[in-house]
Design an enzyme around this catalytic site. Sequence first.
Site, PDB file in Angstrom:
ATOM      1  N   LYS A 165      52.732  42.312  53.961  1.00 33.75           N
ATOM      2  CA  LYS A 165      51.353  42.539  54.398  1.00 33.75           C
ATOM      3  C   LYS A 165      50.406  41.650  53.584  1.00 33.75           C
ATOM      4  O   LYS A 165      50.363  41.740  52.355  1.00 33.75           O
ATOM      5  CB  LYS A 165      50.965  43.999  54.140  1.00 33.75           C
ATOM      6  CG  LYS A 165      49.560  44.335  54.594  1.00 33.75           C
ATOM      7  CD  LYS A 165      49.080  45.669  54.037  1.00 33.75           C
ATOM      8  CE  LYS A 165      48.187  45.521  52.841  1.00 33.75           C
ATOM      9  NZ  LYS A 165      46.906  44.858  53.104  1.00 33.75           N
ATOM     10  N   CYS A 272      44.356  33.983  39.492  1.00 39.06           N
ATOM     11  CA  CYS A 272      44.609  34.961  38.433  1.00 39.06           C
ATOM     12  C   CYS A 272      44.707  34.314  37.060  1.00 39.06           C
ATOM     13  O   CYS A 272      44.243  34.870  36.073  1.00 39.06           O
ATOM     14  CB  CYS A 272      45.901  35.707  38.751  1.00 39.06           C
ATOM     15  SG  CYS A 272      47.302  34.618  39.054  1.00 39.06           S
ATOM     16  N   GLU A 369      37.379  40.478  34.271  1.00 41.38           N
ATOM     17  CA  GLU A 369      37.833  39.322  35.051  1.00 41.38           C
ATOM     18  C   GLU A 369      36.754  39.011  36.092  1.00 41.38           C
ATOM     19  O   GLU A 369      36.524  39.807  37.003  1.00 41.38           O
ATOM     20  CB  GLU A 369      39.154  39.650  35.767  1.00 41.38           C
ATOM     21  CG  GLU A 369      39.665  38.485  36.593  1.00 41.38           C
ATOM     22  CD  GLU A 369      40.898  38.818  37.449  1.00 41.38           C
ATOM     23  OE1 GLU A 369      40.974  39.929  37.999  1.00 41.38           O
ATOM     24  OE2 GLU A 369      41.772  37.950  37.564  1.00 41.38           O
TER      25      GLU A 369
HETATM   26  P1  NAD Z   1      43.578  43.934  45.753  1.00 42.01           P
HETATM   27  O1  NAD Z   1      44.365  44.676  44.724  1.00 42.01           O
HETATM   28  O2  NAD Z   1      42.316  44.509  46.215  1.00 42.01           O
HETATM   29  O3  NAD Z   1      44.456  43.710  47.070  1.00 42.01           O
HETATM   30  C1  NAD Z   1      45.708  43.050  47.046  1.00 42.01           C
HETATM   31  C2  NAD Z   1      46.548  43.560  48.205  1.00 42.01           C
HETATM   32  O4  NAD Z   1      46.898  44.921  47.959  1.00 42.01           O
HETATM   33  C3  NAD Z   1      45.849  43.560  49.555  1.00 42.01           C
HETATM   34  O5  NAD Z   1      46.804  43.215  50.539  1.00 42.01           O
HETATM   35  C4  NAD Z   1      45.376  44.995  49.693  1.00 42.01           C
HETATM   36  O6  NAD Z   1      45.190  45.391  51.036  1.00 42.01           O
HETATM   37  C5  NAD Z   1      46.509  45.752  49.042  1.00 42.01           C
HETATM   38  N1  NAD Z   1      46.165  47.038  48.439  1.00 42.01           N
HETATM   39  C6  NAD Z   1      44.975  47.439  47.939  1.00 42.01           C
HETATM   40  N2  NAD Z   1      45.066  48.672  47.414  1.00 42.01           N
HETATM   41  C7  NAD Z   1      46.364  49.055  47.566  1.00 42.01           C
HETATM   42  C8  NAD Z   1      47.104  50.212  47.180  1.00 42.01           C
HETATM   43  N3  NAD Z   1      46.519  51.222  46.557  1.00 42.01           N
HETATM   44  N4  NAD Z   1      48.413  50.258  47.476  1.00 42.01           N
HETATM   45  C9  NAD Z   1      49.037  49.207  48.078  1.00 42.01           C
HETATM   46  N5  NAD Z   1      48.390  48.096  48.476  1.00 42.01           N
HETATM   47  C10 NAD Z   1      47.068  48.015  48.205  1.00 42.01           C
HETATM   48  O7  NAD Z   1      43.417  42.472  45.139  1.00 42.01           O
HETATM   49  P2  NAD Z   1      42.624  41.242  45.748  1.00 42.01           P
HETATM   50  O8  NAD Z   1      41.167  41.516  45.535  1.00 42.01           O
HETATM   51  O9  NAD Z   1      43.125  40.926  47.106  1.00 42.01           O
HETATM   52  O10 NAD Z   1      43.104  40.049  44.791  1.00 42.01           O
HETATM   53  C11 NAD Z   1      42.469  39.683  43.635  1.00 42.01           C
HETATM   54  C12 NAD Z   1      43.223  40.168  42.414  1.00 42.01           C
HETATM   55  O11 NAD Z   1      44.581  39.725  42.477  1.00 42.01           O
HETATM   56  C13 NAD Z   1      42.674  39.596  41.128  1.00 42.01           C
HETATM   57  O12 NAD Z   1      42.615  40.599  40.150  1.00 42.01           O
HETATM   58  C14 NAD Z   1      43.697  38.547  40.730  1.00 42.01           C
HETATM   59  O13 NAD Z   1      43.714  38.264  39.362  1.00 42.01           O
HETATM   60  C15 NAD Z   1      44.960  39.172  41.215  1.00 42.01           C
HETATM   61  N6  NAD Z   1      46.013  38.162  41.394  1.00 42.01           N
HETATM   62  C16 NAD Z   1      47.073  38.152  40.520  1.00 42.01           C
HETATM   63  C17 NAD Z   1      48.052  37.170  40.639  1.00 42.01           C
HETATM   64  C18 NAD Z   1      49.231  37.116  39.685  1.00 42.01           C
HETATM   65  O14 NAD Z   1      50.200  36.424  40.005  1.00 42.01           O
HETATM   66  N7  NAD Z   1      49.190  37.770  38.542  1.00 42.01           N
HETATM   67  C19 NAD Z   1      47.966  36.212  41.660  1.00 42.01           C
HETATM   68  C20 NAD Z   1      46.891  36.266  42.537  1.00 42.01           C
HETATM   69  C21 NAD Z   1      45.913  37.251  42.392  1.00 42.01           C
END
Ligand code: NAD
Length: 466
Positions: A165, A272, A369
């Site tokens: 997803k 990230c 962040e």
């Molecule tokens: P997010 O956590 O809001 O969403 C990420 C994904 O998770 C989406 O598909 C969302 O629909 C889903 N999601 C949200 N809540 C959920 C839950 N409770 N259970 C299961 N799925 C859920 O993050 P975002 O805003 O899309 O992305 C930005 C964040 O991602 C930043 O903090 C960034 O640092 C992090 N990130 C980390 C890496 C890494 O490799 N460490 C890489 C890219 C982004």
Amino acid sequence: MLNMTIDGKSVDTFATFDVVNPATGLVEAQAPECTPEQLDQAMGSARAAHTDWRRDDDARRAALHALADAVDGRQEELTKLLIQETGKPLAVAAGEVASAAPWIRYYADLEWPRRVIQDDESALISVERRPMGVVAAITPWNGPVGMWSWKIAPALRGGNTVVLKPSPFTPLSTLLLGEIGAEVLPPGVINIVTGGDELGKAMTAHPTPRKVSFTGSIGAGRSVAVNAANDLKRVTLELGGNDAAIVLDDADLETAAGTLFAFSMFNCGQICCIPKRIFVPSNRYDQFVEAFGAAARATVVGDPTDPATALGPLTTRPQFERVSELVQDAIASGARVVAGGKPVDGGGYFFEPTVFADVAEGVRIVDEEQFGPAIPILRYDTVEEAVERANATNYGLSGSVWSADEERARSVAAELECGTAWVNCHAMLPSHAPFSGAKHSGLGVANGEDGLRSFTEQQVVHTART
Ligand code: NAD
């Protein structure tokens, strides 16, 4: 409209949600909203496909090569969709799309020797790696194509099947990747479903997957870990970071400033593992700040489809609002604005590349962040102090040290509490290097051979001979 892919087929859509182009702020597409029944079908199809997929590693390697070739053949379409949904500048979007096929080929070609612990007259004991089953993969909006390849390549090579997803903000390129996958892979091996956070929760709680591979925010990662704990699913969490870059007093400042600026603004600051706090020694602070500010002022912000653009919009409205809020907070706290400091007029989620000086811990843009084009430069007096301040956070994704003396830089890097410490570079992520977050920045390992291992279970086969 692009459809979901379940069991190798494009499936009917019962409801849709809006997809906004961040460069215009307008709804420009619709994406399917996965129903609970469709999620069950996707999980069932992945489970059924796993029976054959798990057995033949050579077939998997060949299929991954076919997938890589198919993705390469659709680069232009994928890049267009990626720009439309993320606002990434052309070169950044094209670069991300171009990285997917090599990532898949890396895993297709990885030699993975079996470990033999004992082989003598009394026993043959080997340590095998077995597929887990179905993997629930959940990706964020900042790198939909890259994150798709990071997850599916090791998961499939490891003998698993996948239900993936993407973020509801950026579903389009992943939906197309679902169609591409269906053309070359057996039905059910990769299923693509789209929907909001609730769908992610349903995937994590679903009884079928044996592993959740999640990339996103720390808050959502925590919820994934809790949900997955009920039936002890394995989890890999790649979460947020607040990377420190420590510039030592012997560094070539012009080079360090130019390079750190480019890294910190890459993808509009929405990566990230890029520099999010920059520590500079007091005696070289003004010179560094000046060079950094000049780089910001020279940055071309604008239409992501224009090849001259270096910085596009932020990808989502909530992120645009969050960055605006953090910048306002920093200004109100007395931080000096060296460059930028406000949104760009006109439609879309554009924000000026923003640089803050004379700012320190206790201000949100330093402590949190920011995930946007606004970067604080912090002054330090001793290296010990810089390291202590860099580590004084629950984040622990990555960091970097900049110096003319490689050994000196490596010894400072050894003090950083993070999963990756770079020397004279930042955010370098080759497919063969394992990637993980310390502290709240993650759990488990992605990428490289370690990443492949994390998509398998260990099985010891002990054959008695006497
Ligand atoms: P997010 O956590 O809001 O969403 C990420 C994904 O998770 C989406 O598909 C969302 O629909 C889903 N999601 C949200 N809540 C959920 C839950 N409770 N259970 C299961 N799925 C859920 O993050 P975002 O805003 O899309 O992305 C930005 C964040 O991602 C930043 O903090 C960034 O640092 C992090 N990130 C980390 C890496 C890494 O490799 N460490 C890489 C890219 C982004």
